[in-house]
Scaffold this motif. Structure first.
Motif, PDB file in Angstrom:
ATOM      1  N   UNK A  18      14.762  15.209  -6.327  1.00 63.90           N
ATOM      2  CA  UNK A  18      15.670  15.556  -7.344  1.00 63.90           C
ATOM      3  C   UNK A  18      14.824  16.265  -8.557  1.00 63.90           C
ATOM      4  N   UNK A  19      13.932  16.994  -7.915  1.00 63.29           N
ATOM      5  CA  UNK A  19      13.110  17.874  -8.902  1.00 63.29           C
ATOM      6  C   UNK A  19      12.283  17.373 -10.081  1.00 63.29           C
ATOM      7  N   UNK A  20      11.723  16.029  -9.570  1.00 62.06           N
ATOM      8  CA  UNK A  20      10.988  15.245 -10.779  1.00 62.06           C
ATOM      9  C   UNK A  20       9.547  16.199 -11.057  1.00 62.06           C
ATOM     10  N   UNK A  21       9.266  16.352 -12.089  1.00 61.92           N
ATOM     11  CA  UNK A  21       8.196  16.959 -12.608  1.00 61.92           C
ATOM     12  C   UNK A  21       7.244  15.893 -13.487  1.00 61.92           C
ATOM     13  N   UNK A  22       5.859  16.657 -13.439  1.00 64.16           N
ATOM     14  CA  UNK A  22       5.141  15.683 -14.331  1.00 64.16           C
ATOM     15  C   UNK A  22       4.225  14.920 -13.522  1.00 64.16           C
ATOM     16  N   UNK A  23       3.504  13.537 -13.943  1.00 62.94           N
ATOM     17  CA  UNK A  23       2.684  13.280 -13.125  1.00 62.94           C
ATOM     18  C   UNK A  23       3.046  11.680 -12.765  1.00 62.94           C
ATOM     19  N   UNK A  34       7.750  -4.022  -6.680  1.00 63.17           N
ATOM     20  CA  UNK A  34       8.193  -2.923  -5.762  1.00 63.17           C
ATOM     21  C   UNK A  34       7.760  -3.247  -4.388  1.00 63.17           C
ATOM     22  N   UNK A  35       8.877  -3.120  -3.230  1.00 62.08           N
ATOM     23  CA  UNK A  35       8.584  -3.132  -2.229  1.00 62.08           C
ATOM     24  C   UNK A  35       8.684  -1.770  -1.522  1.00 62.08           C
ATOM     25  N   UNK A  36       9.392  -0.936  -2.094  1.00 60.98           N
ATOM     26  CA  UNK A  36       9.592   0.556  -1.310  1.00 60.98           C
ATOM     27  C   UNK A  36       9.339   1.505  -2.626  1.00 60.98           C
ATOM     28  N   UNK A  37       8.653   2.728  -2.090  1.00 62.64           N
ATOM     29  CA  UNK A  37       8.787   3.665  -3.072  1.00 62.64           C
ATOM     30  C   UNK A  37       8.534   5.014  -2.627  1.00 62.64           C
ATOM     31  N   UNK A  38       9.793   5.669  -2.717  1.00 65.04           N
ATOM     32  CA  UNK A  38       9.867   7.268  -2.327  1.00 65.04           C
ATOM     33  C   UNK A  38      10.091   8.188  -3.351  1.00 65.04           C
ATOM     34  N   UNK A  39       9.049   8.864  -3.637  1.00 60.88           N
ATOM     35  CA  UNK A  39       9.006  10.055  -4.474  1.00 60.88           C
ATOM     36  C   UNK A  39       8.866  11.330  -3.907  1.00 60.88           C
ATOM     37  N   UNK A  40       9.281  11.518  -2.698  1.00 58.63           N
ATOM     38  CA  UNK A  40       8.984  12.653  -1.957  1.00 58.63           C
ATOM     39  C   UNK A  40       9.775  13.853  -2.245  1.00 58.63           C
ATOM     40  N   UNK A  41       9.507  15.139  -2.170  1.00 59.85           N
ATOM     41  CA  UNK A  41      10.177  16.214  -2.086  1.00 59.85           C
ATOM     42  C   UNK A  41      10.596  16.466  -3.627  1.00 59.85           C
ATOM     43  N   UNK A  42       9.342  16.504  -4.336  1.00 59.28           N
ATOM     44  CA  UNK A  42       9.739  16.855  -5.936  1.00 59.28           C
ATOM     45  C   UNK A  42       8.791  17.614  -6.095  1.00 59.28           C
ATOM     46  N   UNK A  43       8.379  17.744  -7.644  1.00 64.88           N
ATOM     47  CA  UNK A  43       7.445  18.639  -7.942  1.00 64.88           C
ATOM     48  C   UNK A  43       6.335  17.937  -8.658  1.00 64.88           C
ATOM     49  N   UNK A  44       5.983  16.605  -8.488  1.00 71.43           N
ATOM     50  CA  UNK A  44       5.048  15.787  -8.871  1.00 71.43           C
ATOM     51  C   UNK A  44       3.646  16.573  -8.823  1.00 71.43           C
ATOM     52  N   UNK A  45       2.820  16.607  -9.842  1.00 71.37           N
ATOM     53  CA  UNK A  45       1.396  16.805  -9.866  1.00 71.37           C
ATOM     54  C   UNK A  45       0.452  15.755 -10.273  1.00 71.37           C
ATOM     55  N   UNK A  68       0.659  16.871  -5.438  1.00 73.33           N
ATOM     56  CA  UNK A  68      -0.414  16.013  -5.759  1.00 73.33           C
ATOM     57  C   UNK A  68      -1.861  16.441  -5.343  1.00 73.33           C
ATOM     58  N   UNK A  69      -2.878  16.166  -6.231  1.00 76.63           N
ATOM     59  CA  UNK A  69      -4.211  16.824  -6.060  1.00 76.63           C
ATOM     60  C   UNK A  69      -5.149  15.531  -5.890  1.00 76.63           C
ATOM     61  N   UNK A  70      -6.496  15.777  -5.761  1.00 77.79           N
ATOM     62  CA  UNK A  70      -7.328  14.785  -6.097  1.00 77.79           C
ATOM     63  C   UNK A  70      -7.503  13.908  -4.739  1.00 77.79           C
ATOM     64  N   UNK A  71      -8.432  12.884  -4.462  1.00 78.32           N
ATOM     65  CA  UNK A  71      -8.609  12.135  -3.652  1.00 78.32           C
ATOM     66  C   UNK A  71      -7.311  11.030  -3.548  1.00 78.32           C
TER      67      UNK A  71
END
Length: 178
Positions: A18-23, A34-45, A68-71
């Motif tokens: 859904x083209x989510x941006x931001x962090x 929460x039992x499930x989290x899917x934030x895939x295929x967006x532009x999260x950084x 996404x960046x970092x460890x």
């Protein structure tokens, strides 16, 4: 936004493509139901917040194909109910945390297409429920613990970087080598 931390009764976050941006805000750690989290295929950084380690009821964590960046936070190892985790196709760096060896319910781990370095931790040898392990397109090196190639594991797919001269990873039981 940080206001997401107010949604403490939320049990499912399924916001993909859904083209989510931001962090990902650190306040996400307040969503302890929460039992499930899917934030895939967006532009999260940005980085994966260590506060995700507070989501101890989480069974699915899908953050693939973002920026996404970092460890990978070692606190992800506290999510002992996880059965599936995909962090692929980001720009994650550092080594694979040995704490991921606590995720003994995990059947699918996808860490491919990042910039992870170092050896595959021997602690992952505890994850005998794994059927799918994808490690390719990283900068992992060394010998894979022989435990991964024992009958304790019932691999459907095990893909790694094990070609080249010399190979990045020495693996006698990988299904597909890149």
């Amino acid at each position: 936004p940080s206001e997401v931390g107010r949604l403490t009764k939320l049990s499912l976050v399924w916001l993909f493509r859904i083209s989510l941006t931001g962090t990902i805000p650190s306040e996400i750690g307040r969503l302890t139901k929460l039992t499930a989290m899917s934030l895939n295929t967006n532009a999260l950084a940005g980085t994966i917040p260590s506060e995700m380690g507070q989501l101890t009821m989480l069974t699915i964590l899908s953050l693939y194909t973002n920026a996404l960046t970092g460890a990978i936070p070692s606190k992800i190892g506290l999510l002992t109910q996880l059965t599936g985790m995909s962090l692929s196709a980001n720009s994650l760096t550092g080594s694979i945390p040995s704490e991921l060896g606590r995720l003994t319910q995990l059947t699918r781990m996808v860490l491919s297409q990042n910039s992870l370095v170092g050896n595959v931790p021997s602690e992952l040898g505890r994850l005998t429920a794994l059927n799918y392990l994808y490690l390719y397109d990283n900068r992992l090196t060394g010998n894979l613990d022989p435990l991964f190639c024992t009958p304790a594991f019932n691999w459907n797919e095990f893909w790694s970087d094990c070609v080249g001269n010399p190979p990045e990873i020495t693996c006698s039981c990988c299904d597909i080598c890149y």
